[in-house]
Design a protein around this motif. Structure first.
Motif, PDB file in Angstrom:
ATOM      1  N   THR A 106      -7.110  -0.398  12.429  1.00 28.34           N
ATOM      2  CA  THR A 106      -5.778   0.204  12.291  1.00 28.34           C
ATOM      3  C   THR A 106      -4.790  -0.464  13.235  1.00 28.34           C
ATOM      4  O   THR A 106      -5.045  -0.582  14.437  1.00 28.34           O
ATOM      5  N   GLU A 162      -8.682   4.730   4.401  1.00 27.38           N
ATOM      6  CA  GLU A 162      -8.427   3.995   5.643  1.00 27.38           C
ATOM      7  C   GLU A 162      -6.928   4.023   5.936  1.00 27.38           C
ATOM      8  O   GLU A 162      -6.113   3.819   5.038  1.00 27.38           O
ATOM      9  N   LYS A 192       0.834  -1.191   0.000  1.00 28.64           N
ATOM     10  CA  LYS A 192       0.000   0.000   0.000  1.00 28.64           C
ATOM     11  C   LYS A 192       0.875   1.249   0.000  1.00 28.64           C
ATOM     12  O   LYS A 192       2.024   1.202   0.461  1.00 28.64           O
ATOM     13  N   LYS A 226      -7.649   4.402  -1.471  1.00 26.60           N
ATOM     14  CA  LYS A 226      -8.663   4.030  -0.487  1.00 26.60           C
ATOM     15  C   LYS A 226      -8.058   3.543   0.823  1.00 26.60           C
ATOM     16  O   LYS A 226      -8.749   3.468   1.835  1.00 26.60           O
ATOM     17  N   SER A 227      -6.768   3.214   0.795  1.00 25.36           N
ATOM     18  CA  SER A 227      -6.112   2.715   1.999  1.00 25.36           C
ATOM     19  C   SER A 227      -4.630   3.060   1.938  1.00 25.36           C
ATOM     20  O   SER A 227      -3.994   2.908   0.890  1.00 25.36           O
ATOM     21  N   SER A 271      -4.400   1.893   7.350  1.00 24.79           N
ATOM     22  CA  SER A 271      -4.311   0.477   7.696  1.00 24.79           C
ATOM     23  C   SER A 271      -3.298   0.236   8.812  1.00 24.79           C
ATOM     24  O   SER A 271      -3.572  -0.493   9.767  1.00 24.79           O
TER      25      SER A 271
END
Length: 279
Positions: free
Chosen positions: A213, A159, A43, A130-131, A161
């Protein structure tokens, strides 16, 4: 004629300078070489500096991560002193590592909290992120936690993460600013016995942090459990009392390379970050 030649020479020098400056800015946010995407972070990772930080704060860490083929510094996000967000590069690139820079690098936690929201909104709306994961140092980590307690569950934002924090002064009277006496507080089973104003605020809002998280709290210790030279171990460890034990992990680094300013220059920490973000 002589004045004409001088004018031409001056124009050439100016154009050369501007061209070189443009090349330098572009080089901040592009891969330096082709690397294998198989080893990239899964990510995008944001890197947030601490109080009075700048592009050098995480600069060497980013270069090491690139050299190790863990990702590419594909973007720089700058926030002006009035809160305007500008993006240089491509935050959505494979293995993206995004350096966050606050022009007013001595701004308050409240200001940085709002700016972080604006940054993540920009990344969601214009780059479809989105993350994300975040690595933050010192006061920057406190600002990120403040963001999570304020906006952590907003569906219109990416989000977060995973969050890695380095030498974060969660229970300091004035987080980020060095004082002659390092702030420490006796601890109980429920946390600091003398909680600071920012810690009380974080504790009050902690239930707003998204339940999924994950946290890795990295703490420096150069003087037998007292501090990293700037932030006390007790202040940094106070994060554990704000989170569910299932999402929280902690690592204490000891020795000469555990000073506050060397936490993001420590190769052992590099590997711990890699393992945490990649798993």
């Amino acid at each position: 004629m002589k004045n004409k030649h001088c004018t031409i020479l001056l124009l050439l020098l100016i154009l050369g300078f501007l061209g070189g400056t443009g090349h330098w800015f572009r080089s901040l946010a592009r891969p330096h070489k082709k690397v294998s995407k198989k080893t990239f972070f899964k990510k995008p990772v944001l890197f947030v500096h601490g109080y009075a930080g700048n592009r050098f704060s995480f600069g060497l860490m980013l270069k090491r991560f690139e050299k190790n083929n863990w990702g590419v510094k594909s973007a720089v996000v700058k926030v002006s002193s009035v809160g305007k967000v500008s993006v240089l590069g491509d935050p959505a690139a494979a293995g993206s590592m995004i350096q966050v820079l606050f022009e007013n690098n001595r701004s308050s936690i409240d200001e940085q909290t709002v700016w972080l929201r604006d940054i993540l909104e920009e990344l969601m709306q214009n780059y479809a992120l989105k993350s994300v994961n975040i690595v933050a140092h010192s006061m920057g980590a406190v600002s990120v936690l403040s963001y999570l307690t304020t906006y952590g569950n907003e569906r219109t934002l990416p989000e977060v993460s995973k969050l890695v924090t380095l030498g974060a002064p969660y229970n300091d009277i004035d987080p980020g600013k060095n004082s002659k006496i390092i702030e420490q507080s006796p601890m109980s089973v429920n946390g600091p016995l003398r909680p600071s104003a920012i810690y009380r605020k974080l504790k009050k809002l902690r239930h707003s942090i998204a339940a999924q998280t994950l946290f890795l709290n990295i703490i420096g210790d150069i003087d037998n459990g007292k501090s990293d030279g700037s932030v006390s171990v007790s202040s940094a460890r106070s994060l554990r009392y704000l989170l569910n034990e299932h999402v929280y992990s902690e690592l204490i680094i000891r020795g000469k390379k555990a000073t506050h300013r060397k936490l993001h220059e420590n190769r052992e920490i590099d590997l711990k970050i890699r393992h945490f973000l990649y798993r």
